[in-house]
Design a protein around this motif. Structure first.
Motif, short mmCIF file in Angstrom:
data_model
loop_
_atom_site.label_atom_id
_atom_site.label_comp_id
_atom_site.label_asym_id
_atom_site.label_seq_id
_atom_site.Cartn_x
_atom_site.Cartn_y
_atom_site.Cartn_z
N GLN A 14 -8.17 5.23 12.78
CA GLN A 14 -6.91 4.86 12.13
C GLN A 14 -5.98 6.07 11.94
O GLN A 14 -6.42 7.20 11.78
N CYS A 15 -4.69 5.78 11.99
CA CYS A 15 -3.68 6.84 12.01
C CYS A 15 -3.20 7.24 10.62
O CYS A 15 -2.32 8.09 10.50
N GLY A 16 -3.73 6.61 9.61
CA GLY A 16 -3.32 6.98 8.25
C GLY A 16 -2.07 6.25 7.77
O GLY A 16 -1.45 6.67 6.80
N GLN A 19 0.79 3.93 14.31
CA GLN A 19 0.49 4.47 15.63
C GLN A 19 -0.77 3.91 16.28
O GLN A 19 -0.91 3.97 17.49
N CYS A 20 -1.70 3.39 15.47
CA CYS A 20 -3.01 3.04 16.03
C CYS A 20 -3.23 1.53 16.19
O CYS A 20 -4.01 1.12 17.03
N GLY A 21 -2.60 0.73 15.40
CA GLY A 21 -2.76 -0.73 15.48
C GLY A 21 -4.09 -1.23 14.94
O GLY A 21 -4.48 -2.36 15.22
N THR A 22 -4.78 -0.45 14.17
CA THR A 22 -6.09 -0.88 13.67
C THR A 22 -6.03 -1.59 12.31
O THR A 22 -7.04 -2.09 11.84
N CYS A 23 -4.87 -1.63 11.70
CA CYS A 23 -4.76 -2.24 10.36
C CYS A 23 -4.21 -3.66 10.45
O CYS A 23 -3.55 -4.14 9.53
N VAL A 24 -4.52 -4.35 11.56
CA VAL A 24 -4.01 -5.71 11.77
C VAL A 24 -4.55 -6.67 10.72
O VAL A 24 -5.75 -6.67 10.43
#
Ligand code: FES
Length: 133
Positions: free
Chosen positions: A41-43, A47-52
């Motif tokens: 995760q990008c914080g 930028q990362c798309g992992t917090c969907v």
């Protein structure tokens, strides 16, 4: 204040209007990341798309999708958001870590429905289909 319900966790939290969904989830120990997401995760910078997350209800009470979200979530249904880009403006129900396969299926169905609507708009005088006689 707005009531935010996290469906999978069966937890409700009060959030100040204008607060960030990712921040409020983390503040209340709601885990929004998958295992890989935790590592990459990008914080919260989009930028990362992992917090969907998937918005079950109350999408109208959240900030509109950003350009970053439109780009990163183009294969997801319109109900999906990046938590880090979402500002709370009222009550909502949220599903964390939505199932990818179900999400892609929903997006495909949504895209097909849009295409059908576009085609029917493009030819308003098209005769209704006739049944086989
Ligand atoms: S935390 Fe990376 S896009 Fe939201």
């Amino acid at each position: 204040m707005a009531l935010i319900k996290f469906v999978k966790e069966n937890k409700e939290i009060d959030a100040a209007l204008g607060s960030n969904l990712r921040f409020k989830a983390q503040e209340n120990n709601i885990d929004i990341y998958t295992f890989v997401g935790k590592l990459t995760q990008c914080g919260g910078y989009g930028q990362c798309g992992t917090c969907v997350v998937d918005i079950v209800s109350g999408a109208e009470n959240l900030s509109p999708r950003t350009a970053v979200e439109e780009k990163m979530l183009r294969k997801r249904p319109s109900s999906c958001r990046l938590a880090c880009q979402t500002i709370i403006q009222g009550p909502a129900s949220i599903e964390t870590k939505p199932d990818k396969k179900a999400s892609f299926k929903k997006a495909k169905a949504e895209a097909m429905a849009k295409q059908v609507a576009r085609e029917s708009d493009a030819s308003p005088h098209k005769p209704a289909s006739t049944s086989a006689e």
